[in-house]
Write an enzyme that holds these catalytic residues in place. Structure first.
Site, PDB file in Angstrom:
ATOM      1  N   LYS A  75      -1.029   4.936   4.648  1.00 51.03           N
ATOM      2  CA  LYS A  75      -1.963   4.002   5.301  1.00 51.03           C
ATOM      3  C   LYS A  75      -1.595   3.835   6.773  1.00 51.03           C
ATOM      4  O   LYS A  75      -0.438   3.600   7.095  1.00 51.03           O
ATOM      5  CB  LYS A  75      -1.938   2.653   4.582  1.00 51.03           C
ATOM      6  CG  LYS A  75      -2.962   1.679   5.118  1.00 51.03           C
ATOM      7  CD  LYS A  75      -3.237   0.544   4.156  1.00 51.03           C
ATOM      8  CE  LYS A  75      -4.254  -0.441   4.724  1.00 51.03           C
ATOM      9  NZ  LYS A  75      -5.542   0.173   5.037  1.00 51.03           N
ATOM     10  N   HIS A  95       0.820  -1.216   0.000  1.00 53.14           N
ATOM     11  CA  HIS A  95       0.000   0.000   0.000  1.00 53.14           C
ATOM     12  C   HIS A  95       0.852   1.263   0.000  1.00 53.14           C
ATOM     13  O   HIS A  95       2.044   1.227   0.315  1.00 53.14           O
ATOM     14  CB  HIS A  95      -0.920   0.026   1.228  1.00 53.14           C
ATOM     15  CG  HIS A  95      -2.141  -0.837   1.079  1.00 53.14           C
ATOM     16  ND1 HIS A  95      -2.111  -2.191   1.283  1.00 53.14           N
ATOM     17  CD2 HIS A  95      -3.418  -0.532   0.733  1.00 53.14           C
ATOM     18  CE1 HIS A  95      -3.321  -2.685   1.071  1.00 53.14           C
ATOM     19  NE2 HIS A  95      -4.134  -1.706   0.739  1.00 53.14           N
TER      20      HIS A  95
HETATM   21  N1  LIG Z   1     -13.097  -0.608   1.734  1.00 54.37           N
HETATM   22  C1  LIG Z   1     -12.310  -0.085   0.784  1.00 54.37           C
HETATM   23  O1  LIG Z   1     -12.412  -0.420  -0.405  1.00 54.37           O
HETATM   24  C2  LIG Z   1     -11.290   0.918   1.176  1.00 54.37           C
HETATM   25  C3  LIG Z   1     -11.130   1.221   2.474  1.00 54.37           C
HETATM   26  N2  LIG Z   1     -10.225   2.154   2.858  1.00 54.37           N
HETATM   27  C4  LIG Z   1     -10.207   2.457   4.275  1.00 54.37           C
HETATM   28  O2  LIG Z   1     -10.926   3.666   4.438  1.00 54.37           O
HETATM   29  C5  LIG Z   1     -10.391   4.367   5.559  1.00 54.37           C
HETATM   30  C6  LIG Z   1     -10.044   5.787   5.123  1.00 54.37           C
HETATM   31  O3  LIG Z   1      -8.945   5.743   4.253  1.00 54.37           O
HETATM   32  P1  LIG Z   1      -8.364   7.075   3.594  1.00 54.37           P
HETATM   33  O4  LIG Z   1      -9.451   7.803   2.918  1.00 54.37           O
HETATM   34  O5  LIG Z   1      -7.180   6.680   2.823  1.00 54.37           O
HETATM   35  O6  LIG Z   1      -7.902   7.884   4.880  1.00 54.37           O
HETATM   36  P2  LIG Z   1      -7.655   9.459   5.055  1.00 54.37           P
HETATM   37  O7  LIG Z   1      -6.702   9.583   6.182  1.00 54.37           O
HETATM   38  O8  LIG Z   1      -7.349  10.089   3.756  1.00 54.37           O
HETATM   39  O9  LIG Z   1      -9.088  10.000   5.513  1.00 54.37           O
HETATM   40  C7  LIG Z   1      -9.581   9.707   6.784  1.00 54.37           C
HETATM   41  C8  LIG Z   1     -10.878  10.451   7.007  1.00 54.37           C
HETATM   42  O10 LIG Z   1     -11.292  10.146   8.333  1.00 54.37           O
HETATM   43  C9  LIG Z   1     -11.580  11.357   9.010  1.00 54.37           C
HETATM   44  N3  LIG Z   1     -11.181  11.213  10.414  1.00 54.37           N
HETATM   45  C10 LIG Z   1      -9.927  11.132  10.892  1.00 54.37           C
HETATM   46  N4  LIG Z   1      -9.950  11.024  12.231  1.00 54.37           N
HETATM   47  C11 LIG Z   1     -11.228  11.013  12.587  1.00 54.37           C
HETATM   48  C12 LIG Z   1     -11.909  10.940  13.829  1.00 54.37           C
HETATM   49  N5  LIG Z   1     -11.236  10.828  14.978  1.00 54.37           N
HETATM   50  N6  LIG Z   1     -13.245  10.987  13.824  1.00 54.37           N
HETATM   51  C13 LIG Z   1     -13.929  11.088  12.663  1.00 54.37           C
HETATM   52  N7  LIG Z   1     -13.353  11.164  11.457  1.00 54.37           N
HETATM   53  C14 LIG Z   1     -12.016  11.135  11.428  1.00 54.37           C
HETATM   54  C15 LIG Z   1     -10.776  12.439   8.313  1.00 54.37           C
HETATM   55  O11 LIG Z   1     -11.436  13.655   8.491  1.00 54.37           O
HETATM   56  P3  LIG Z   1     -10.775  15.074   8.076  1.00 54.37           P
HETATM   57  O12 LIG Z   1     -11.078  15.200   6.619  1.00 54.37           O
HETATM   58  O13 LIG Z   1     -11.480  16.073   8.911  1.00 54.37           O
HETATM   59  O14 LIG Z   1      -9.313  14.937   8.374  1.00 54.37           O
HETATM   60  C16 LIG Z   1     -10.814  11.947   6.870  1.00 54.37           C
HETATM   61  O15 LIG Z   1     -12.011  12.379   6.238  1.00 54.37           O
HETATM   62  C17 LIG Z   1      -9.216   3.538   6.070  1.00 54.37           C
HETATM   63  O16 LIG Z   1      -9.665   2.722   7.126  1.00 54.37           O
HETATM   64  C18 LIG Z   1      -8.845   2.673   4.878  1.00 54.37           C
HETATM   65  O17 LIG Z   1      -8.240   1.476   5.259  1.00 54.37           O
HETATM   66  C19 LIG Z   1      -9.457   2.816   1.958  1.00 54.37           C
HETATM   67  C20 LIG Z   1      -9.558   2.528   0.634  1.00 54.37           C
HETATM   68  C21 LIG Z   1     -10.478   1.535   0.129  1.00 54.37           C
HETATM   69  O1  LIG Z   2      -6.069   2.285   3.134  1.00 51.64           O
HETATM   70  C1  LIG Z   2      -6.206   1.917   1.936  1.00 51.64           C
HETATM   71  O2  LIG Z   2      -5.726   2.537   0.995  1.00 51.64           O
HETATM   72  C2  LIG Z   2      -6.990   0.699   1.681  1.00 51.64           C
HETATM   73  N1  LIG Z   2      -7.575   0.132   2.681  1.00 51.64           N
HETATM   74  C3  LIG Z   2      -8.366  -1.050   2.621  1.00 51.64           C
HETATM   75  C4  LIG Z   2      -7.698  -2.167   3.380  1.00 51.64           C
HETATM   76  O3  LIG Z   2      -7.101  -1.919   4.431  1.00 51.64           O
HETATM   77  O4  LIG Z   2      -7.792  -3.315   2.943  1.00 51.64           O
HETATM   78  C5  LIG Z   2      -8.764  -1.408   1.203  1.00 51.64           C
HETATM   79  C6  LIG Z   2      -7.682  -1.182   0.201  1.00 51.64           C
HETATM   80  O5  LIG Z   2      -6.679  -2.102   0.406  1.00 51.64           O
HETATM   81  C7  LIG Z   2      -7.149   0.237   0.292  1.00 51.64           C
END
Ligand SMILES: NC(=O)C1=CN([C@@H]2O[C@H](COP(=O)(O)OP(=O)(O)OC[C@H]3O[C@@H](n4cnc5c(N)ncnc54)[C@H](OP(=O)(O)O)[C@@H]3O)[C@@H](O)[C@H]2O)C=CC1
Ligand SMILES: O=C(O)C1=N[C@H](C(=O)O)C[C@H](O)C1
Length: 237
Positions: A125, A121
Site C-alpha cells: 500500500k 494493510h
Molecule cells: N475503495 C476500495 O474499496 C479500495 C480502494 N483501494 C485503492 O485503490 C487504489 C489501487 O489499489 P491497488 O489496486 O492495490 O494498487 P496497484 O498498485 O495494484 O494498482 C494501481 C493501478 O494504477 C495504475 N497506475 C499506476 N500509476 C498510474 C498513473 N500514473 N496513471 C494511471 N494509472 C496508474 C497501475 O497501472 P499498471 O497496471 O499499468 O501498473 C495499476 O493498474 C489505491 O488507491 C487503493 O488505496 C484498494 C482496495 C480497496
Molecule cells: O490499498 C488498499 O488495499 C486499500 N485501500 C483503501 C483505503 O485506503 O482505505 C480501502 C481498503 O482499506 C484497501
C-alpha cells in the site's frame, strides 16, 4: 483491484466490459470503445485527472482510489456543477462490512471519552493513513464536535515522531503495514471502565467487488458527487 474489478464486470450479467486500462493507455480509447461508466482504481497522482476526463466526456465514474482530500472533492463538486448529468461516487471502501463499521463508529464516537483508530494493510500500500481511516476519523470527529465532546484525554508530553500516529479531525490514526494482511481497521472507543472495539477485516479483495458493482448500477441515477458507498445504502443510522 483493477484486475479484480475487470473480472467482476465481465461476470456481471447486466454489464459489458468495453475497455481495461493501465498507466500507459490513452484515456481517449475509453470513448472510442463506447464506455458509459468508468471505474478508477489507480493512484492518488492520477485519479483526479481520470475523473475529470470522465465527467467532461459525459461518463459516470465509480472511484475507489484514495487521496481525495477536501480540496480535491471541492474542485470535483465545482466541475460537476458544470456537468449536471454526470454522477461520481468516491468510495474510500467498497466492502459492505467496512462501510457499516465506519457508520457504527461515527454513531458511537460521541458517547466515549477516547477515540483512536488503527488501520492495518498489506505492505504494497502506497498511502498512509488509509482512505478508509481518514474518512472514518473525519466522520467521528464531526460527530464528536457536533455533540461538544472534549478532545480525547492524552497526557503525552514527550514522544518520538509518529509515536502517537497521525491526527485526523482530532483522532489519532495509527498505520500498520504487515506481510500477510489485506485490509483491516479497528476503531477503539474508551470511557472509564469500558472499551468498545469496532473491527472490520477484508481477507480477500473479493470483499470489495459487490460494492463496485453496486456503485456502477447506481451512479448513473445519482447525478453529482456521492462521497462514500453509504450514500447508496439505506443504513438508517
Ligand atoms: N475503495 C476500495 O474499496 C479500495 C480502494 N483501494 C485503492 O485503490 C487504489 C489501487 O489499489 P491497488 O489496486 O492495490 O494498487 P496497484 O498498485 O495494484 O494498482 C494501481 C493501478 O494504477 C495504475 N497506475 C499506476 N500509476 C498510474 C498513473 N500514473 N496513471 C494511471 N494509472 C496508474 C497501475 O497501472 P499498471 O497496471 O499499468 O501498473 C495499476 O493498474 C489505491 O488507491 C487503493 O488505496 C484498494 C482496495 C480497496
Ligand atoms: O490499498 C488498499 O488495499 C486499500 N485501500 C483503501 C483505503 O485506503 O482505505 C480501502 C481498503 O482499506 C484497501
Amino acid at each position: 483491484m483493477g484486475t479484480e474489478a475487470v473480472k467482476a464486470v465481465q461476470d456481471a450479467p447486466d454489464m459489458e466490459l468495453v475497455a481495461a486500462q493501465g498507466r500507459h493507455d490513452q484515456l481517449s480509447e475509453i470513448l472510442s470503445a463506447g464506455a458509459t461508466h468508468v471505474v478508477d482504481l489507480t493512484v492518488p497522482e492520477s485519479t483526479e485527472a481520470n475523473v475529470r476526463f470522465a465527467v467532461e466526456n459525459g461518463l459516470h465514474a465509480v472511484v475507489g482510489t484514495t487521496g481525495w482530500d477536501t480540496a480535491r472533492l471541492h474542485a470535483l463538486e465545482q466541475l460537476l456543477a458544470e456537468h449536471s448529468s454526470a454522477g461520481v461516487l468516491i468510495a474510500p471502501n467498497f466492502a459492505l462490512g467496512s462501510v457499516l463499521a465506519t457508520a457504527f463508529a461515527a454513531k458511537a464516537a460521541q458517547y466515549f471519552e477516547s477515540a483512536e483508530i488503527i488501520e492495518l494493510h498489506h505492505p504494497k500500500k502506497v498511502d498512509a493513513p488509509s482512505g478508509t481511516a481518514v474518512r472514518t476519523a473525519e466522520l467521528m470527529g464531526q460527530a464528536r464536535d457536533a455533540a461538544g465532546v472534549d478532545p480525547s484525554p492524552d497526557a503525552t508530553e514527550t514522544a518520538l515522531d509518529g509515536a502517537r500516529g497521525a491526527e485526523v479531525a482530532g483522532i489519532h490514526v495509527h498505520s500498520v503495514r504487515l506481510r500477510g494482511l489485506v485490509a483491516h481497521q479497528e476503531v477503539l472507543l474508551g470511557s472509564p471502565g469500558e472499551q468498545l472495539t469496532i473491527r472490520h477485516d477484508s481477507f480477500d479483495r473479493a470483499s470489495f467487488m459487490p460494492g463496485v458493482l453496486l456503485g456502477l448500477r447506481t451512479v448513473g441515477s445519482r447525478p453529482g458527487l456521492t462521497h462514500g458507498l453509504d450514500g447508496y445504502l439505506d443504513l438508517g443510522l
